[in-house]
Scaffold this motif. Sequence first.
Motif, PDB file in Angstrom:
ATOM      1  N   PRO A 173       6.817 -27.038  23.114  1.00 52.83           N
ATOM      2  CA  PRO A 173       6.757 -27.534  21.738  1.00 52.83           C
ATOM      3  C   PRO A 173       8.150 -27.901  21.230  1.00 52.83           C
ATOM      4  N   ARG A 188       7.512 -17.563  16.060  1.00 50.60           N
ATOM      5  CA  ARG A 188       6.236 -17.884  15.417  1.00 50.60           C
ATOM      6  C   ARG A 188       5.688 -16.673  14.663  1.00 50.60           C
ATOM      7  N   THR A 193       9.932 -18.442  21.500  1.00 51.16           N
ATOM      8  CA  THR A 193       9.070 -19.243  20.630  1.00 51.16           C
ATOM      9  C   THR A 193       7.982 -18.375  20.005  1.00 51.16           C
ATOM     10  N   SER A 194       7.390 -17.510  20.794  1.00 57.11           N
ATOM     11  CA  SER A 194       6.361 -16.609  20.266  1.00 57.11           C
ATOM     12  C   SER A 194       6.964 -15.666  19.236  1.00 57.11           C
ATOM     13  N   GLU A 211       9.616 -19.226  26.181  1.00 59.56           N
ATOM     14  CA  GLU A 211       8.243 -18.875  25.799  1.00 59.56           C
ATOM     15  C   GLU A 211       8.212 -17.644  24.904  1.00 59.56           C
ATOM     16  N   TYR A 217       5.155 -24.330  15.245  1.00 57.50           N
ATOM     17  CA  TYR A 217       4.470 -23.059  15.460  1.00 57.50           C
ATOM     18  C   TYR A 217       2.985 -23.254  15.760  1.00 57.50           C
ATOM     19  N   LYS A 218       2.453 -24.391  15.353  1.00 56.98           N
ATOM     20  CA  LYS A 218       1.040 -24.671  15.617  1.00 56.98           C
ATOM     21  C   LYS A 218       0.832 -25.404  16.936  1.00 56.98           C
ATOM     22  N   ASP A 219       1.912 -25.935  17.482  1.00 60.47           N
ATOM     23  CA  ASP A 219       1.846 -26.685  18.741  1.00 60.47           C
ATOM     24  C   ASP A 219       1.711 -25.711  19.905  1.00 60.47           C
ATOM     25  N   GLN A 220       0.619 -25.792  20.621  1.00 66.35           N
ATOM     26  CA  GLN A 220       0.357 -24.870  21.721  1.00 66.35           C
ATOM     27  C   GLN A 220       0.719 -25.460  23.089  1.00 66.35           C
ATOM     28  N   SER A 221       1.426 -26.588  23.098  1.00 64.20           N
ATOM     29  CA  SER A 221       1.805 -27.196  24.373  1.00 64.20           C
ATOM     30  C   SER A 221       2.864 -26.345  25.066  1.00 64.20           C
TER      31      SER A 221
END
Length: 416
Positions: free
Chosen positions: A159, A269, A265-266, A262, A152-156
């Motif tokens: 992730p 998160r 994942t958001s 995308e 959740y912290k990975d902004q690539s």
Amino acid sequence: MNRMIAILALLATAFAAAGCVTQETRPQPRIKAIQASTEIPAAQLLDVGVRLFDENLPTNEKTLEREHIFPEVRKAEARYFPMQIRNTLEGTGQWGQVRVIPRDADSLDVHVSGRILESTGQLLRAEIVVSDATGRRWFKREYEQPADTRSYKDQSARPRDPFQNLYSTLANDMLMYRRQLAPADMENVRRVSELRFATDLAPYAFQDYLGEDKKSGQYKVMRLPADNDPLSARMDRLRERDYALLDTINEYYSLFTDNMAESYTSWRRYSYAELEAESAAKRSALSRKLLGAAAIVGGLIAGSESDSYVGQAAATGAIFGGAYVIKSGFDKGAEVKMHSESIKQLGDSFQAEVQPMVIEVEGRTLQLQGTAEEKYHEWRRLLKELYENETGLPAALPAAAHDTAPAAVDTDAQSD
């Protein structure tokens, strides 16, 4: 008297401290799927079909709301999770072709079926059944995996999936079971798989090649077609066409998961953050209500035991203080509701991005969201028709005609 009030004050402090503590989930140790270190003989490379998951959707609206289940999100996950398993298995080099297939498709060597038990930004639980074409069940297990918060912290752009550990564990479990099989067992699985496909499409021509063990319910090879059997050669070509359709379906599922990745994942998160906040608010609300109730009871007891003005005043203060703390607990309850509404809005916004998609296969339009199984049945029906047209033989004959049916086929029908 003063001692009792001091004890009550200490309890109040303890309750308040408990209500303010939030539990931080630590990053999970990363599990890797075991990679193949040597080349596996082609005859032992088992093809794997990962079926679309069972969404396991409750019909009760209150249950959906309480468990934070959003039907369209869950339906999307029933396609997303199999694709993640497929990618994990394929990446190990331990298997043949790995495809995502409709739930009732059974034309591959090994089948993975799943049922979603719980899926939030915090936790994924699924029941998984793995079996092979002979009807032998490898295992049935429940997998549970907390989210890896590092994802959740990975902004690539890509992730690591927060529940990749679950997919990797499943892949390793499948490998451990396969390693218990003798090479002859794996080759037998492949033969049975081929014959089951042929028997399904043309039982009249192939039904005598397979038998079923009455005790175990497993399929076994009774005899094999001749190497130069023209019917088997045609069936092999039909199976290649079936694989081509499944590959097209897989391209759709891959595109589907890429398109939703995308936003999904958001959603996970922010869902994780809201669920954590909701849990903290619930703990705080409960502890404040308990604290308030304890203070009121303690005040009433203290008031009944005291004859002095100071004691009565302290008891009254404890009662009013307890009432105030209870009120603050209900205020926290409103905060819990706010977080629940926030999660619902997140789910609704994600559902709006999950839309049906259609593809063209063999000149026919397939709508694969919600109707993939029906369309696959239609495709298999067309394959049977194609077999009949190419061979001049019906896929199946009436029972009365079966005993007198000729063993040979017309030579014109055999020519390519």
